[in-house]
Design a protein around this motif. Structure first.
Motif, short mmCIF file in Angstrom:
data_model
loop_
_atom_site.label_atom_id
_atom_site.label_comp_id
_atom_site.label_asym_id
_atom_site.label_seq_id
_atom_site.Cartn_x
_atom_site.Cartn_y
_atom_site.Cartn_z
N LEU A 62 -0.22 3.40 -3.09
CA LEU A 62 -0.91 4.66 -2.76
C LEU A 62 0.08 5.79 -2.47
O LEU A 62 -0.24 6.95 -2.71
CB LEU A 62 -1.84 4.47 -1.57
CG LEU A 62 -3.03 3.54 -1.80
CD1 LEU A 62 -3.79 3.32 -0.50
CD2 LEU A 62 -3.94 4.10 -2.88
N HIS A 122 0.82 -1.21 0.00
CA HIS A 122 0.00 0.00 0.00
C HIS A 122 0.85 1.27 0.00
O HIS A 122 0.50 2.26 -0.64
CB HIS A 122 -0.96 0.01 1.20
CG HIS A 122 -2.16 -0.85 0.98
ND1 HIS A 122 -2.16 -2.20 1.23
CD2 HIS A 122 -3.39 -0.55 0.51
CE1 HIS A 122 -3.35 -2.69 0.94
NE2 HIS A 122 -4.12 -1.71 0.50
N MET A 151 -2.12 3.26 7.04
CA MET A 151 -0.94 2.42 7.20
C MET A 151 -0.62 2.15 8.67
O MET A 151 -0.20 1.05 9.03
CB MET A 151 0.27 3.06 6.52
CG MET A 151 0.16 3.10 5.01
SD MET A 151 -0.10 1.48 4.24
CE MET A 151 -1.87 1.33 4.22
N PRO A 202 -8.88 4.60 5.13
CA PRO A 202 -9.34 4.28 3.78
C PRO A 202 -10.44 5.23 3.27
O PRO A 202 -10.50 5.52 2.08
CB PRO A 202 -9.88 2.85 3.92
CG PRO A 202 -9.12 2.28 5.07
CD PRO A 202 -8.92 3.44 6.01
N LEU A 204 -3.45 8.24 3.98
CA LEU A 204 -2.47 7.16 3.86
C LEU A 204 -1.78 6.83 5.18
O LEU A 204 -1.77 5.65 5.57
CB LEU A 204 -1.45 7.47 2.77
CG LEU A 204 -0.42 6.38 2.51
CD1 LEU A 204 -1.08 5.09 2.06
CD2 LEU A 204 0.61 6.85 1.50
#
Length: 132
Positions: free
Chosen positions: A43, A39, A82, A107, A78
């Motif tokens: 992202l 991710h 994370m 998200p 993000l």
């Protein structure tokens, strides 16, 4: 700082973080955080770099409040996502209560950021002058 530069610099920093995490996982043969690594690279590195390239190619698209909303949502979402994912994967007992709100908020911010970016792209490519 120009929005394009902000995204490009952030993308490179996230690429270093993602590659560093991947290197660590490979060196230690501990791949538990592979979803975090993936991710951050997708992202963080890829999406942020593409945002930067878009705003560089269409500098008028960075005008107004909507691109700023896009940046804020993408940049805040993000790390929240994370962090929540890392806590969940590592199963840190003292922090597990943070996982549900972080895995909803992070998200959601990322998705809303992408919706804002889509609106910026459609606005910038509809042939009319940019305003807002």
């Amino acid at each position: 700082m120009k929005l394009s530069n902000l995204f490009l610099r952030l993308a490179v920093a996230l690429a270093l973080l993602g590659v560093g995490l991947g290197y660590f996982m490979g060196a230690t043969h501990q791949f538990l955080l592979s979803p975090v690594h993936a991710h951050i690279n997708l992202l963080g590195w890829v999406s942020m770099f593409l945002y930067g390239l878009f705003y560089r190619a269409a500098p008028d698209a960075a005008a107004g409040w909507l691109p700023k909303v896009h940046a804020a949502l993408a940049i805040l979402g993000l790390p929240v996502m994370m962090t929540g994912l890392t806590i969940q994967l590592l199963a840190v007992p003292s922090l597990m209560a943070l996982v549900p709100p972080m895995m909803i908020a992070g998200p959601t911010l990322v998705v809303l950021g992408m919706v804002a970016f889509a609106a910026v792209v459609f606005r910038a490519t509809d042939g009319r002058a940019v305003a807002a």
